[in-house]
Design a protein around this motif. Structure first.
Motif, PDB file in Angstrom:
ATOM      1  N   GLY A  38      -6.698  32.922 -41.334  1.00 51.14           N
ATOM      2  CA  GLY A  38      -6.181  32.358 -39.357  1.00 51.14           C
ATOM      3  C   GLY A  38      -5.214  33.340 -38.792  1.00 51.14           C
ATOM      4  N   ARG A  39      -4.274  33.694 -39.673  1.00 53.43           N
ATOM      5  CA  ARG A  39      -3.412  34.817 -38.700  1.00 53.43           C
ATOM      6  C   ARG A  39      -4.272  36.425 -38.678  1.00 53.43           C
ATOM      7  NH1 ARG A  39       2.491  36.213 -40.784  1.00 53.43           N
ATOM      8  NH2 ARG A  39       2.911  35.769 -38.512  1.00 53.43           N
ATOM      9  N   PHE A  42      -7.038  35.608 -35.677  1.00 56.74           N
ATOM     10  CA  PHE A  42      -7.062  35.482 -34.021  1.00 56.74           C
ATOM     11  C   PHE A  42      -5.728  36.334 -33.578  1.00 56.74           C
ATOM     12  CE2 PHE A  42      -8.770  31.340 -35.533  1.00 56.74           C
ATOM     13  CZ  PHE A  42      -9.379  31.348 -33.670  1.00 56.74           C
ATOM     14  N   VAL A  43      -5.158  37.853 -34.772  1.00 59.65           N
ATOM     15  CA  VAL A  43      -4.031  38.611 -34.249  1.00 59.65           C
ATOM     16  C   VAL A  43      -4.870  39.004 -33.026  1.00 59.65           C
ATOM     17  CG1 VAL A  43      -6.143  40.416 -35.583  1.00 59.65           C
ATOM     18  CG2 VAL A  43      -3.238  40.476 -35.822  1.00 59.65           C
ATOM     19  N   GLN A  49      -1.612  31.485 -33.156  1.00 60.66           N
ATOM     20  CA  GLN A  49      -2.819  31.547 -34.565  1.00 60.66           C
ATOM     21  C   GLN A  49      -2.602  29.864 -35.508  1.00 60.66           C
ATOM     22  OE1 GLN A  49      -0.210  30.277 -36.862  1.00 60.66           O
ATOM     23  NE2 GLN A  49       1.124  31.859 -35.487  1.00 60.66           N
ATOM     24  N   SER A  51      -2.085  28.936 -38.348  1.00 59.17           N
ATOM     25  CA  SER A  51      -0.622  28.953 -39.611  1.00 59.17           C
ATOM     26  C   SER A  51      -0.307  27.654 -39.555  1.00 59.17           C
ATOM     27  CB  SER A  51      -0.105  30.149 -40.048  1.00 59.17           C
ATOM     28  OG  SER A  51      -1.190  30.745 -39.435  1.00 59.17           O
ATOM     29  N   SER A  78      -0.052  37.172 -44.836  1.00 62.79           N
ATOM     30  CA  SER A  78      -0.613  38.152 -44.255  1.00 62.79           C
ATOM     31  C   SER A  78       0.340  39.387 -43.557  1.00 62.79           C
ATOM     32  CB  SER A  78      -0.453  37.430 -42.642  1.00 62.79           C
ATOM     33  OG  SER A  78       0.720  36.595 -41.976  1.00 62.79           O
TER      34      SER A  78
END
Length: 181
Positions: A38-39, A42-43, A49, A51, A78
């Protein structure tokens, strides 16, 4: 340097408690994978994000130690994808504070989704301000200037937490929380 040693000692304390939990390791590794991916997914949206929301839900349903272990490994794993720096330990500390708040407020959070969302909004600021400590320590930037400069990013993080908590809560419970009887 002393701060890093203290954070590492806290991490060792968290890890020493891990083998006494009764949450299946497979469940925690699946949540860990979702938080890390997820991190990464959505970077492109700064500070947004899933998290934090996943760690909050883990603390709410599986307890402090389970969520604290995830708080330790999410920034490390991550970081392998996004880059590792002196801020990784402070990210752990920030998420550990968030997990602690959720654990303390658990009786209220389990009754009110609105309160959970409000805590999610605040978690964006708590995490961001804690992560700012790394920049203040490493670069020597004035911490209060960092607080002001990070407000838009911390606000985005908090709003993202609210959205992810609303979207993921029921799905998280349905997939990961097993109720007997």
């Amino acid at each position: 340097m002393v701060t890093y040693v203290i954070i590492l000692l806290i991490a060792a304390g968290v890890m020493s408690r891990f083998e006494r939990i009764d949450v299946p390791i497979a469940v925690l590794t699946q949540i860990l994978a979702l938080a890390v991916i997820g991190r990464w997914l959505f970077v492109a949206i700064p500070n947004v994000q899933p998290s934090t929301a996943l760690l909050m839900l883990t603390a709410l349903y599986f307890g402090f130690t389970s969520a604290a272990m995830l708080a330790l490994f999410v920034p490390i794993l991550s970081g392998l994808l996004l880059g590792i720096g002196p801020f990784v330990l402070f990210q752990f500390l920030g998420w550990l504070f968030v997990v602690a708040v959720v654990t303390v407020l658990k009786p209220l959070l389990s009754r009110s989704r609105w309160f959970l969302a409000a805590v999610g909004l605040g978690a964006g600021y708590l995490f961001g301000w804690t992560a700012n400590l790394s920049f203040a320590e490493v670069i020597g930037v004035d911490f209060f200037k960092l607080l002001v400069l990070s407000l838009p990013f911390d606000t985005a993080h908090g709003i993202g937490n609210v959205v992810f908590l609303v979207l993921l809560h029921d799905l998280f419970v349905r997939i990961f929380v097993r109720e007997d009887g």
